[in-house]
Design a protein around this motif. Sequence first.
Motif, mmCIF file in Angstrom:
data_model
loop_
_atom_site.group_PDB
_atom_site.id
_atom_site.type_symbol
_atom_site.label_atom_id
_atom_site.label_comp_id
_atom_site.label_asym_id
_atom_site.label_seq_id
_atom_site.Cartn_x
_atom_site.Cartn_y
_atom_site.Cartn_z
ATOM 1 N N ASP A 76 -4.758 -0.095 -11.210
ATOM 2 C CA ASP A 76 -5.345 -1.101 -10.330
ATOM 3 C C ASP A 76 -6.676 -1.531 -10.946
ATOM 4 O OD1 ASP A 76 -6.064 -2.680 -8.192
ATOM 5 O OD2 ASP A 76 -6.535 -1.007 -6.847
ATOM 6 N N VAL A 77 -6.663 -2.707 -11.578
ATOM 7 C CA VAL A 77 -7.856 -3.187 -12.282
ATOM 8 C C VAL A 77 -8.775 -3.880 -11.281
ATOM 9 C CG1 VAL A 77 -8.687 -4.611 -14.193
ATOM 10 C CG2 VAL A 77 -6.428 -3.521 -14.337
ATOM 11 N N GLY A 78 -10.015 -3.399 -11.176
ATOM 12 C CA GLY A 78 -10.946 -3.943 -10.179
ATOM 13 C C GLY A 78 -10.638 -3.351 -8.820
ATOM 14 N N CYS A 79 -10.600 -2.009 -8.759
ATOM 15 C CA CYS A 79 -10.097 -1.337 -7.556
ATOM 16 C C CYS A 79 -11.119 -1.301 -6.430
ATOM 17 C CB CYS A 79 -9.643 0.079 -7.894
ATOM 18 S SG CYS A 79 -11.002 1.126 -8.496
ATOM 19 N N GLY A 80 -12.384 -1.603 -6.697
ATOM 20 C CA GLY A 80 -13.387 -1.562 -5.637
ATOM 21 C C GLY A 80 -13.431 -0.182 -5.003
ATOM 22 N N GLY A 81 -13.459 -0.150 -3.669
ATOM 23 C CA GLY A 81 -13.517 1.119 -2.951
ATOM 24 C C GLY A 81 -12.173 1.799 -2.787
ATOM 25 N N GLY A 82 -11.116 1.207 -3.341
ATOM 26 C CA GLY A 82 -9.799 1.851 -3.307
ATOM 27 C C GLY A 82 -8.904 1.403 -2.169
ATOM 28 N N VAL A 83 -9.230 0.239 -1.591
ATOM 29 C CA VAL A 83 -8.479 -0.244 -0.428
ATOM 30 C C VAL A 83 -7.008 -0.544 -0.777
ATOM 31 C CG1 VAL A 83 -8.354 -2.140 1.254
ATOM 32 C CG2 VAL A 83 -10.552 -1.075 0.726
ATOM 33 N N LEU A 84 -6.757 -0.957 -2.012
ATOM 34 C CA LEU A 84 -5.373 -1.202 -2.456
ATOM 35 C C LEU A 84 -4.792 0.045 -3.132
ATOM 36 C CD1 LEU A 84 -3.172 -3.540 -2.819
ATOM 37 C CD2 LEU A 84 -4.043 -3.725 -5.145
ATOM 38 N N SER A 85 -5.626 0.761 -3.900
ATOM 39 C CA SER A 85 -5.143 1.923 -4.663
ATOM 40 C C SER A 85 -4.555 2.999 -3.755
ATOM 41 C CB SER A 85 -6.287 2.549 -5.464
ATOM 42 O OG SER A 85 -6.827 1.629 -6.369
ATOM 43 N N GLU A 86 -5.237 3.284 -2.642
ATOM 44 C CA GLU A 86 -4.778 4.378 -1.778
ATOM 45 C C GLU A 86 -3.391 4.150 -1.188
ATOM 46 O OE1 GLU A 86 -7.195 6.385 1.031
ATOM 47 O OE2 GLU A 86 -8.861 6.648 -0.372
ATOM 48 N N PRO A 87 -3.131 3.003 -0.552
ATOM 49 C CA PRO A 87 -1.780 2.793 -0.037
ATOM 50 C C PRO A 87 -0.719 2.874 -1.142
ATOM 51 C CG PRO A 87 -3.259 1.172 0.897
ATOM 52 C CD PRO A 87 -4.038 1.911 -0.145
ATOM 53 N N LEU A 88 -1.027 2.352 -2.331
ATOM 54 C CA LEU A 88 -0.049 2.396 -3.423
ATOM 55 C C LEU A 88 0.220 3.848 -3.836
ATOM 56 C CD1 LEU A 88 -1.310 -0.669 -5.493
ATOM 57 C CD2 LEU A 88 0.821 -0.517 -4.195
ATOM 58 N N ALA A 89 -0.835 4.683 -3.816
ATOM 59 C CA ALA A 89 -0.644 6.101 -4.124
ATOM 60 C C ALA A 89 0.208 6.768 -3.049
ATOM 61 C CB ALA A 89 -1.996 6.806 -4.239
ATOM 62 N N ARG A 90 0.014 6.367 -1.781
ATOM 63 C CA ARG A 90 0.827 6.916 -0.691
ATOM 64 C C ARG A 90 2.290 6.562 -0.857
ATOM 65 N NH1 ARG A 90 -0.983 10.006 3.330
ATOM 66 N NH2 ARG A 90 -3.233 9.882 3.595
ATOM 67 N N LEU A 91 2.552 5.400 -1.464
ATOM 68 C CA LEU A 91 3.943 5.001 -1.691
ATOM 69 C C LEU A 91 4.536 5.732 -2.890
ATOM 70 C CD1 LEU A 91 3.797 1.168 -0.938
ATOM 71 C CD2 LEU A 91 4.518 3.027 0.556
ATOM 72 N N GLY A 92 3.780 6.623 -3.489
ATOM 73 C CA GLY A 92 4.335 7.485 -4.535
ATOM 74 C C GLY A 92 3.919 7.108 -5.943
ATOM 75 N N ALA A 93 3.216 5.975 -6.124
ATOM 76 C CA ALA A 93 2.805 5.577 -7.465
ATOM 77 C C ALA A 93 1.726 6.532 -7.989
ATOM 78 C CB ALA A 93 2.261 4.152 -7.440
ATOM 79 N N GLU A 94 1.712 6.747 -9.301
ATOM 80 C CA GLU A 94 0.648 7.544 -9.914
ATOM 81 C C GLU A 94 -0.441 6.569 -10.324
ATOM 82 O OE1 GLU A 94 2.421 10.057 -12.839
ATOM 83 O OE2 GLU A 94 3.585 11.075 -11.285
ATOM 84 N N VAL A 95 -1.491 6.500 -9.507
ATOM 85 C CA VAL A 95 -2.431 5.391 -9.591
ATOM 86 C C VAL A 95 -3.674 5.749 -10.404
ATOM 87 C CG1 VAL A 95 -3.878 3.786 -8.264
ATOM 88 C CG2 VAL A 95 -1.649 4.505 -7.363
ATOM 89 N N THR A 96 -4.041 4.819 -11.299
ATOM 90 C CA THR A 96 -5.332 4.861 -11.966
ATOM 91 C C THR A 96 -6.115 3.662 -11.442
ATOM 92 O OG1 THR A 96 -4.289 5.772 -13.930
ATOM 93 C CG2 THR A 96 -6.475 4.817 -14.218
ATOM 94 N N GLY A 97 -7.344 3.884 -10.994
ATOM 95 C CA GLY A 97 -8.161 2.784 -10.477
ATOM 96 C C GLY A 97 -9.347 2.542 -11.390
ATOM 97 N N LEU A 98 -9.560 1.292 -11.776
ATOM 98 C CA LEU A 98 -10.679 0.955 -12.661
ATOM 99 C C LEU A 98 -11.677 0.074 -11.928
ATOM 100 C CD1 LEU A 98 -9.123 -0.176 -16.069
ATOM 101 C CD2 LEU A 98 -9.743 2.141 -15.318
#
Lengths: 254, 446
Positions: A76-98
């Motif tokens: 997740d490029v430009g993840c900010g505070g993680g508002v998008l990264s967290e739900p995507l991680a909950r859906l099972g993705a292995e998330v890297t946030g930048l």
Amino acid sequence: MTSAGQESETATGSVDPAEVARFEKIARTWWDPTGPMRTLHKFNPVRLRYIRDEAAQHFGRDPLAGASLEGLSLIDVGCGGGVLSEPLARLGAEVTGLDPAPTNIAVARAHADKSGLAIDYREERIEDVVARGERFDIVTAMEVVEHVSDVRAFVATCCTAVKPGGLLFMATLNRTLRSYALAIVGAEYILRWLPKGTHQWEKFVTPDELRDAIRAGGLAPDQTTGVVYNPLADSWSLSRDTAVNYMVGASRAK
Amino acid sequence: MAAGKASRKGARDDFKNSSKSKARGGTRRAAPAPRHILIAGSGIAGLTLALALARACPAQLTITVCDPTLPAQDLPDARADDARAYAIAAAGRRMFESLGIWPKVAGMAQPMRDMVITDSHLADPVRPSFLNFDGEVEPGEAFAHMVPAHDLLAALLPACREAGVDLRRVAVRRFEADADGGTAHLSDGERLPVTLCVAADGARSRLREAAGIGWVGWSYPQVGIVATIGHERDHMGRAIEHFLPSGPFALLPLTPGGSLGHRSSIVWTERRATASTLLARDPGEVLEEVERRFGLELGAIALETPLRAFPLSFGIAREFAATRLALIGDAAHVIHPIAGQGLNLGLKNVAALAECIVDATRLGMDPGEGDILRDYTRARRFDTVAMAAVTDGLNRLFSNDIEPVRMLRDFGLGLVERLPPLKRFFIREASGLSAKAPRLMRGERL
């Protein structure tokens, strides 16, 4: 994405109460659905559904099953505070946030900790990640393109980060008279949804320019969809109208 | 803070290790812990919501139902002597069908084939019908079924257990929450961290009061009297509602049985003073009073259960949600039973809340978040207020004997009878199958 703070985090063991208080305030700002990031929270379900449904279809998953993105690597490029990264991680993705802003990364890490999610947040630029040779099944850059100085170079780097058979999602603002009226005058000056100076209209990118940059990066821009705001329902939904907000989904051949 | 940083660093190291080992040949990151939803109250609304959520998102949500009146496992439910029966509209039936509950209660469910509404004086020898609902919403599907409350609960409880719902015989003493999460304090001393608390704890909901949500309501100068009546002749699935000056008297068909072979449930609205003298009289005289209202069409009658009176009130919560708290069932609304819509309205709210929670969960979002609960309030409160106003208005319109008002309402009902499209609209509405109904109410997968 807006930068919630540019100051570097004090990386020492000593704790400054004022620093803690400031940090807490920013953290609350990112994750408060009624605060300054209200618009982002309202926007979140529609972009999440778009990413989930497109990715599930592409990778042959059931979008309604619990972990529809399980095992897929996602950056997740430009993840900010993680508002998008967290739900995507909950859906099972292995998330890297930048995110280049250290405070954003600190907020995102603290929140993910509290949520019990293992997300790899880094104060890095996508250029560095790509240079190391890391590649991902899914690359997202939502509401980022309009903030970068060289769109074509940025898009090219994002494209490079996509594995063969992988997907790229980008969301941004079109450069039209309506986007000027709505995103600048409306959102920043009249409705005060966003801090003044959040966006510079000249930096907005048209769908044609974005798709062209994606093609130059070696991906096929398969999907363009508009996102419109319905003031009566106070919610966002997908639309054919791409004059203001829009998203592009692209794929790399296997 | 320092400790927080240390543990964060630890988590990061773990991640690096796991990604290295993955590169070598594949361990996966642990799945995120499921979110916890607490439902206070084990009535039909609470259990239906628990079942819907546990079925739809078994891996992402854990559901706990807390109620001090819950029966212990394998013990008979103390609520078993509840003589109440509900008119479940077609939409509610479809919802129970998609949750797998309907097959278990179908044997006890009496389809309502038609419904006759009369408007007469008690002494009128013949009560002409002014409105006659008949027909089916779909071929073979009655617009409503009469289902005993006990049978519904008896089907819901084991289904919840099988779906993994944690049923606990404790009360929720207190609930506190902020944007990050909530904590429920249970009567056994446990503190349960929850993402969302659902108050299904009745009209005098303690959770609602503690959250400072206002309640607009009043009590009616009437009481409701319920009983099961046995009768000689078959009711043929017909429901009858006599609008008498003291309040409506409804006769609702039940499945065959009882001392005379056929049974109906009565819901009888009576002025408070009249009711208390009535209930004090001996059974023979009571039966006579019932007969005067019941009419002679169904032959000889008998009381299968004693008459039971309960106060009638009207009330609606000012909001259906607060921070990490949502209201369902009587905690959200109590309406006049005149149109048999209380539980149906409750089920519609359950279906709407379940949809909001499940949709958010399937997007990886926090289902206790303010925006999601606002969607629930927005989706349901207007409809609930409208239904509450209609039932209150109906009761006020019919519970009097003023001649001009009588003429007016007779004219109104006669008009509906003469306009088939309007009647179809009323049947669709009564069945709960309007276009914007939540997925579960249309019998679709949640």
